[in-house]
Design an enzyme around this catalytic site. Structure first.
Site, PDB file in Angstrom:
ATOM      1  N   ASP A  81      48.166 -62.049  50.396  1.00  0.00           N
ATOM      2  CA  ASP A  81      49.595 -62.281  50.614  1.00  0.00           C
ATOM      3  C   ASP A  81      49.747 -63.668  51.233  1.00  0.00           C
ATOM      4  OD1 ASP A  81      52.216 -62.387  51.477  1.00  0.00           O
ATOM      5  OD2 ASP A  81      52.248 -60.335  52.256  1.00  0.00           O
TER       6      ASP A  81
ATOM      7  N   GLU B  39      48.858 -59.629  63.941  1.00  0.00           N
ATOM      8  CA  GLU B  39      49.636 -59.239  62.761  1.00  0.00           C
ATOM      9  C   GLU B  39      49.771 -57.730  62.839  1.00  0.00           C
ATOM     10  OE1 GLU B  39      50.759 -57.536  60.172  1.00  0.00           O
ATOM     11  OE2 GLU B  39      49.453 -58.205  58.543  1.00  0.00           O
TER      12      GLU B  39
ATOM     13  N   GLU C 207      52.813 -47.473  61.407  1.00  0.00           N
ATOM     14  CA  GLU C 207      51.471 -47.590  62.000  1.00  0.00           C
ATOM     15  C   GLU C 207      51.518 -47.856  63.503  1.00  0.00           C
ATOM     16  OE1 GLU C 207      48.598 -48.876  58.335  1.00  0.00           O
ATOM     17  OE2 GLU C 207      49.421 -50.490  59.552  1.00  0.00           O
TER      18      GLU C 207
ATOM     19  N   HIS D 172      53.441 -58.346  50.663  1.00  0.00           N
ATOM     20  CA  HIS D 172      52.855 -57.021  50.426  1.00  0.00           C
ATOM     21  C   HIS D 172      53.659 -55.919  51.116  1.00  0.00           C
ATOM     22  CE1 HIS D 172      51.078 -57.569  54.444  1.00  0.00           C
ATOM     23  NE2 HIS D 172      50.845 -56.277  54.438  1.00  0.00           N
TER      24      HIS D 172
END
Length: 340
Positions: free
Chosen positions: A34, A126, A135, A282
Protein backbone atom coordinates in the site's frame (compact mmCIF):
# COMPACT_ATOMS: atom_id res chain seq x y z
CA UNK A 1 21.06 -7.63 16.45
CA UNK A 2 20.26 -7.41 20.12
CA UNK A 3 16.92 -8.72 21.33
CA UNK A 4 15.95 -7.00 24.58
CA UNK A 5 14.88 -9.23 27.44
CA UNK A 6 11.26 -9.11 28.48
CA UNK A 7 9.45 -10.12 31.61
CA UNK A 8 6.90 -12.89 31.54
CA UNK A 9 3.35 -11.74 30.96
CA UNK A 10 -0.07 -13.17 30.35
CA UNK A 11 -1.91 -12.77 27.08
CA UNK A 12 -5.59 -13.22 26.52
CA UNK A 13 -6.79 -15.72 23.95
CA UNK A 14 -7.89 -12.79 21.80
CA UNK A 15 -4.42 -11.23 21.96
CA UNK A 16 -2.76 -14.50 20.95
CA UNK A 17 -5.13 -14.82 17.99
CA UNK A 18 -4.41 -11.20 17.01
CA UNK A 19 -0.63 -11.53 17.21
CA UNK A 20 -0.71 -14.85 15.35
CA UNK A 21 -2.46 -13.12 12.45
CA UNK A 22 0.55 -10.81 12.10
CA UNK A 23 2.90 -13.78 11.71
CA UNK A 24 1.49 -14.27 8.19
CA UNK A 25 3.51 -12.65 5.40
CA UNK A 26 0.37 -11.78 3.41
CA UNK A 27 -0.69 -9.25 6.05
CA UNK A 28 2.63 -7.42 5.80
CA UNK A 29 2.72 -7.73 2.03
CA UNK A 30 -0.65 -5.99 1.78
CA UNK A 31 0.41 -3.18 4.11
CA UNK A 32 3.82 -2.49 2.59
CA UNK A 33 2.43 -2.77 -0.95
CA UNK A 34 0.00 0.00 0.00
CA UNK A 35 2.15 2.85 -1.30
CA UNK A 36 -0.24 5.54 -0.06
CA UNK A 37 0.15 4.24 3.50
CA UNK A 38 3.84 3.44 3.43
CA UNK A 39 4.96 6.59 1.61
CA UNK A 40 2.90 8.73 4.00
CA UNK A 41 4.84 7.32 6.96
CA UNK A 42 8.18 7.67 5.19
CA UNK A 43 7.49 11.24 4.11
CA UNK A 44 6.16 12.22 7.55
CA UNK A 45 9.26 10.86 9.30
CA UNK A 46 11.65 12.50 6.84
CA UNK A 47 9.84 15.84 7.16
CA UNK A 48 10.39 15.62 10.93
CA UNK A 49 14.14 15.14 10.42
CA UNK A 50 15.06 18.18 12.53
CA UNK A 51 12.96 16.90 15.45
CA UNK A 52 14.25 13.31 15.18
CA UNK A 53 17.95 14.01 14.61
CA UNK A 54 19.92 12.21 17.33
CA UNK A 55 16.70 11.29 19.17
CA UNK A 56 15.17 8.09 20.53
CA UNK A 57 12.06 6.59 18.89
CA UNK A 58 9.64 3.88 20.04
CA UNK A 59 7.97 1.90 17.22
CA UNK A 60 4.78 0.35 18.63
CA UNK A 61 3.73 -2.78 16.72
CA UNK A 62 6.83 -2.70 14.54
CA UNK A 63 5.92 -5.65 12.30
CA UNK A 64 8.66 -6.05 9.70
CA UNK A 65 10.54 -3.06 11.13
CA UNK A 66 10.12 -0.80 8.11
CA UNK A 67 9.02 2.21 10.19
CA UNK A 68 12.02 1.71 12.46
CA UNK A 69 14.28 1.81 9.40
CA UNK A 70 12.52 4.97 8.20
CA UNK A 71 13.10 6.50 11.65
CA UNK A 72 16.85 5.92 11.43
CA UNK A 73 16.87 7.31 7.90
CA UNK A 74 15.16 10.40 9.34
CA UNK A 75 18.00 10.85 11.82
CA UNK A 76 17.01 8.86 14.92
CA UNK A 77 19.96 7.74 17.04
CA UNK A 78 18.12 4.85 18.70
CA UNK A 79 14.88 3.00 17.97
CA UNK A 80 13.06 0.46 20.14
CA UNK A 81 10.98 -1.73 17.82
CA UNK A 82 8.30 -3.52 19.84
CA UNK A 83 6.62 -6.44 18.06
CA UNK A 84 4.65 -9.16 19.86
CA UNK A 85 4.37 -11.64 16.97
CA UNK A 86 7.05 -13.96 15.61
CA UNK A 87 7.58 -11.35 12.88
CA UNK A 88 10.04 -9.76 15.32
CA UNK A 89 12.65 -12.31 14.19
CA UNK A 90 12.29 -11.15 10.60
CA UNK A 91 12.35 -7.52 11.74
CA UNK A 92 15.81 -8.28 13.15
CA UNK A 93 16.88 -9.51 9.72
CA UNK A 94 15.46 -6.42 8.01
CA UNK A 95 17.36 -4.20 10.42
CA UNK A 96 20.57 -6.16 9.85
CA UNK A 97 20.12 -6.04 6.06
CA UNK A 98 20.04 -2.25 6.34
CA UNK A 99 23.12 -2.07 8.63
CA UNK A 100 21.17 -0.59 11.52
CA UNK A 101 21.86 -3.17 14.26
CA UNK A 102 23.59 -0.55 16.38
CA UNK A 103 20.60 1.78 16.28
CA UNK A 104 17.49 -0.43 16.23
CA UNK A 105 16.74 -2.83 19.09
CA UNK A 106 13.91 -5.28 18.48
CA UNK A 107 11.82 -6.42 21.43
CA UNK A 108 9.58 -9.48 21.01
CA UNK A 109 6.86 -8.38 23.41
CA UNK A 110 3.52 -6.67 23.67
CA UNK A 111 4.03 -3.01 24.48
CA UNK A 112 2.27 -3.49 27.82
CA UNK A 113 4.95 -6.01 28.86
CA UNK A 114 7.93 -4.33 27.24
CA UNK A 115 10.92 -3.21 29.27
CA UNK A 116 12.31 -0.07 27.70
CA UNK A 117 15.20 1.40 29.71
CA UNK A 118 14.62 5.09 28.94
CA UNK A 119 12.13 7.75 28.01
CA UNK A 120 11.73 8.35 24.28
CA UNK A 121 11.49 11.50 22.17
CA UNK A 122 8.97 10.14 19.66
CA UNK A 123 6.49 7.31 19.14
CA UNK A 124 5.62 6.00 15.69
CA UNK A 125 2.92 3.41 15.09
CA UNK A 126 0.67 2.19 12.31
CA UNK A 127 -2.20 1.26 14.61
CA UNK A 128 -5.20 1.98 12.39
CA UNK A 129 -7.66 -0.77 11.47
CA UNK A 130 -10.76 -0.87 9.30
CA UNK A 131 -13.06 2.02 10.31
CA UNK A 132 -10.00 3.22 12.25
CA UNK A 133 -10.73 1.20 15.40
CA UNK A 134 -10.88 -2.45 14.29
CA UNK A 135 -8.25 -4.55 16.13
CA UNK A 136 -8.15 -2.00 18.95
CA UNK A 137 -4.41 -1.24 18.85
CA UNK A 138 -4.71 2.43 19.79
CA UNK A 139 -4.90 1.68 23.55
CA UNK A 140 -1.38 0.22 23.30
CA UNK A 141 -0.12 3.46 21.73
CA UNK A 142 -1.72 5.49 24.53
CA UNK A 143 -0.15 3.16 27.09
CA UNK A 144 3.27 3.71 25.51
CA UNK A 145 2.71 7.47 25.38
CA UNK A 146 1.80 7.69 29.05
CA UNK A 147 4.68 5.47 30.17
CA UNK A 148 7.64 6.43 27.97
CA UNK A 149 7.09 9.58 25.92
CA UNK A 150 8.95 12.65 27.15
CA UNK A 151 6.91 15.83 27.73
CA UNK A 152 6.50 17.57 24.40
CA UNK A 153 7.53 14.45 22.48
CA UNK A 154 6.22 13.57 19.03
CA UNK A 155 3.50 11.05 18.20
CA UNK A 156 3.31 9.98 14.57
CA UNK A 157 0.52 10.23 13.52
CA UNK A 158 -0.72 12.83 16.01
CA UNK A 159 -4.44 13.05 15.23
CA UNK A 160 -7.20 11.03 13.59
CA UNK A 161 -10.60 11.88 12.11
CA UNK A 162 -13.59 9.65 11.29
CA UNK A 163 -16.03 10.40 8.48
CA UNK A 164 -19.40 9.04 7.38
CA UNK A 165 -21.54 9.50 4.26
CA UNK A 166 -24.68 7.91 2.77
CA UNK A 167 -23.97 5.74 -0.28
CA UNK A 168 -25.52 3.86 -3.15
CA UNK A 169 -23.90 0.48 -3.80
CA UNK A 170 -24.15 -0.68 -7.41
CA UNK A 171 -22.70 -4.09 -6.58
CA UNK A 172 -25.43 -4.77 -4.03
CA UNK A 173 -28.02 -3.45 -6.47
CA UNK A 174 -26.74 -5.79 -9.18
CA UNK A 175 -26.69 -8.80 -6.85
CA UNK A 176 -30.27 -8.18 -5.77
CA UNK A 177 -31.47 -7.62 -9.35
CA UNK A 178 -29.82 -10.87 -10.42
CA UNK A 179 -32.64 -12.98 -8.98
CA UNK A 180 -35.20 -11.14 -11.10
CA UNK A 181 -33.11 -11.81 -14.20
CA UNK A 182 -32.81 -15.60 -13.79
CA UNK A 183 -36.12 -16.22 -15.59
CA UNK A 184 -34.81 -14.53 -18.72
CA UNK A 185 -31.65 -16.64 -18.53
CA UNK A 186 -33.10 -20.08 -17.79
CA UNK A 187 -36.89 -19.79 -17.91
CA UNK A 188 -37.17 -20.27 -14.14
CA UNK A 189 -38.70 -17.53 -11.97
CA UNK A 190 -36.44 -17.10 -8.94
CA UNK A 191 -37.44 -13.56 -7.97
CA UNK A 192 -38.63 -14.94 -4.62
CA UNK A 193 -34.94 -15.33 -3.72
CA UNK A 194 -34.44 -11.56 -3.68
CA UNK A 195 -35.62 -10.97 -0.11
CA UNK A 196 -33.40 -13.81 1.14
CA UNK A 197 -30.45 -12.39 -0.80
CA UNK A 198 -31.12 -8.97 0.73
CA UNK A 199 -31.05 -10.41 4.26
CA UNK A 200 -27.73 -12.14 3.52
CA UNK A 201 -26.02 -9.18 1.84
CA UNK A 202 -27.41 -6.30 3.90
CA UNK A 203 -26.81 -7.90 7.27
CA UNK A 204 -25.14 -6.88 10.53
CA UNK A 205 -21.60 -7.58 9.35
CA UNK A 206 -19.63 -4.54 8.28
CA UNK A 207 -18.29 -4.86 4.74
CA UNK A 208 -14.95 -3.56 3.48
CA UNK A 209 -15.14 -2.39 -0.13
CA UNK A 210 -14.19 0.47 -2.38
CA UNK A 211 -16.80 3.19 -2.82
CA UNK A 212 -16.79 5.25 -6.01
CA UNK A 213 -17.04 9.03 -5.50
CA UNK A 214 -20.14 9.11 -7.72
CA UNK A 215 -21.88 6.69 -5.33
CA UNK A 216 -21.58 9.06 -2.38
CA UNK A 217 -25.00 10.68 -1.98
CA UNK A 218 -24.13 13.72 0.13
CA UNK A 219 -21.21 15.69 1.48
CA UNK A 220 -19.43 13.57 4.12
CA UNK A 221 -19.53 14.51 7.80
CA UNK A 222 -16.65 14.25 10.25
CA UNK A 223 -18.23 12.68 13.32
CA UNK A 224 -15.25 12.04 15.60
CA UNK A 225 -11.72 13.35 16.10
CA UNK A 226 -8.84 12.19 18.28
CA UNK A 227 -5.79 14.13 19.44
CA UNK A 228 -3.28 11.39 20.18
CA UNK A 229 -1.25 13.72 22.36
CA UNK A 230 -3.98 13.89 25.00
CA UNK A 231 -6.77 11.34 24.30
CA UNK A 232 -7.51 8.85 27.06
CA UNK A 233 -8.11 5.11 27.14
CA UNK A 234 -11.75 5.71 28.04
CA UNK A 235 -12.25 8.16 25.18
CA UNK A 236 -11.04 5.75 22.48
CA UNK A 237 -13.24 2.93 23.78
CA UNK A 238 -16.37 4.84 22.87
CA UNK A 239 -16.22 7.11 19.81
CA UNK A 240 -19.53 8.85 19.20
CA UNK A 241 -20.80 11.54 16.87
CA UNK A 242 -23.86 12.79 15.03
CA UNK A 243 -24.54 13.50 11.36
CA UNK A 244 -26.95 15.39 9.12
CA UNK A 245 -27.01 14.96 5.34
CA UNK A 246 -28.89 16.55 2.46
CA UNK A 247 -28.91 14.22 -0.55
CA UNK A 248 -27.57 15.40 -3.91
CA UNK A 249 -30.30 13.80 -6.02
CA UNK A 250 -32.53 10.82 -6.76
CA UNK A 251 -30.93 7.47 -5.88
CA UNK A 252 -31.24 4.28 -3.91
CA UNK A 253 -29.65 4.52 -0.46
CA UNK A 254 -28.10 1.21 0.58
CA UNK A 255 -26.27 2.36 3.68
CA UNK A 256 -23.38 4.43 4.96
CA UNK A 257 -19.65 4.41 4.29
CA UNK A 258 -17.17 5.11 7.08
CA UNK A 259 -13.54 6.07 6.56
CA UNK A 260 -10.73 7.88 8.36
CA UNK A 261 -7.71 10.09 7.95
CA UNK A 262 -4.66 10.55 10.18
CA UNK A 263 -2.36 13.56 10.23
CA UNK A 264 1.30 13.67 11.19
CA UNK A 265 2.88 16.57 13.11
CA UNK A 266 5.22 19.14 11.62
CA UNK A 267 5.17 22.42 9.71
CA UNK A 268 4.68 20.57 6.41
CA UNK A 269 2.23 18.06 7.84
CA UNK A 270 1.33 14.87 5.99
CA UNK A 271 -2.22 13.49 5.93
CA UNK A 272 -2.99 9.85 5.17
CA UNK A 273 -6.60 9.61 3.99
CA UNK A 274 -8.75 6.57 3.22
CA UNK A 275 -11.47 8.69 1.60
CA UNK A 276 -13.25 7.45 -1.54
CA UNK A 277 -12.18 10.77 -3.07
CA UNK A 278 -8.49 9.93 -2.61
CA UNK A 279 -6.09 7.24 -3.76
CA UNK A 280 -7.03 3.65 -2.92
CA UNK A 281 -5.59 2.15 0.26
CA UNK A 282 -5.80 -1.37 1.68
CA UNK A 283 -8.29 -0.04 4.27
CA UNK A 284 -10.75 0.85 1.47
CA UNK A 285 -14.02 2.02 3.10
CA UNK A 286 -16.20 0.31 5.69
CA UNK A 287 -19.86 -0.13 4.76
CA UNK A 288 -22.85 -0.20 7.08
CA UNK A 289 -25.83 -1.54 5.13
CA UNK A 290 -29.44 -0.78 5.99
CA UNK A 291 -31.84 -3.72 6.24
CA UNK A 292 -33.22 -2.69 2.86
CA UNK A 293 -32.55 0.00 0.30
CA UNK A 294 -34.46 3.30 0.50
CA UNK A 295 -35.31 5.70 -2.32
CA UNK A 296 -34.04 9.24 -1.68
CA UNK A 297 -34.47 12.41 -3.71
CA UNK A 298 -32.66 15.72 -4.01
CA UNK A 299 -32.50 17.43 -0.59
CA UNK A 300 -33.78 14.39 1.31
CA UNK A 301 -32.57 14.90 4.89
CA UNK A 302 -30.83 12.06 6.71
CA UNK A 303 -29.99 12.53 10.39
CA UNK A 304 -28.60 10.32 13.10
CA UNK A 305 -25.63 9.32 15.18
CA UNK A 306 -23.02 6.57 15.27
CA UNK A 307 -20.98 4.96 18.05
CA UNK A 308 -17.85 2.81 17.67
CA UNK A 309 -16.79 0.57 20.57
CA UNK A 310 -14.97 -2.73 21.16
CA UNK A 311 -17.01 -5.93 21.02
CA UNK A 312 -18.08 -7.34 24.39
CA UNK A 313 -17.00 -10.81 23.26
CA UNK A 314 -13.60 -9.88 21.83
CA UNK A 315 -12.18 -6.38 22.47
CA UNK A 316 -10.06 -6.70 19.31
CA UNK A 317 -13.28 -6.78 17.28
CA UNK A 318 -15.49 -3.78 16.55
CA UNK A 319 -19.10 -2.93 17.27
CA UNK A 320 -20.95 -0.04 15.63
CA UNK A 321 -24.31 1.29 16.77
CA UNK A 322 -26.13 3.33 14.11
CA UNK A 323 -29.24 5.44 14.70
CA UNK A 324 -30.76 7.18 11.69
CA UNK A 325 -33.86 8.84 10.27
CA UNK A 326 -34.56 9.39 6.55
CA UNK A 327 -36.75 12.23 5.33
CA UNK A 328 -38.03 12.98 8.81
CA UNK A 329 -39.36 9.45 9.15
CA UNK A 330 -39.16 6.90 11.93
CA UNK A 331 -35.87 6.79 13.80
CA UNK A 332 -34.27 3.39 13.29
CA UNK A 333 -31.41 1.58 15.01
CA UNK A 334 -29.05 -1.06 13.69
CA UNK A 335 -26.06 -2.65 15.36
CA UNK A 336 -23.10 -3.91 13.32
CA UNK A 337 -20.09 -6.02 14.08
CA UNK A 338 -16.71 -6.72 12.55
CA UNK A 339 -14.99 -9.93 13.53
CA UNK A 340 -16.48 -13.32 14.30
Amino acid sequence: MAMLKKRKHERTEQDCEYFQCYSDVSVHEEMIADTVRTNAYKLALLRNHSSLQGKTVLDVGAGTGILSVFSVQAGAQAVYAVEASSMSQLACQVVKSNDMENKVKVLNSSVESAEIPEQVDAIVSEWMGYALMYESMLPSVIYARDKWLKPGGLILPSCADLFIAPVNDLIVESRLDFWSEVKGMYGVDMSCMQSFARSCIMNKEMAVNLVSPEDVLSFPVRFASLDLNVCTQEEVRNLHGSFQFSCFGSSLLHGFAVWFSVTFPGENSVTLSTSPYGEETHWKQTLLYLDEEVQVEQDTEITGDVTLSPSDINPRHLRVLLNYSIGGGLRRTKQFQMGS
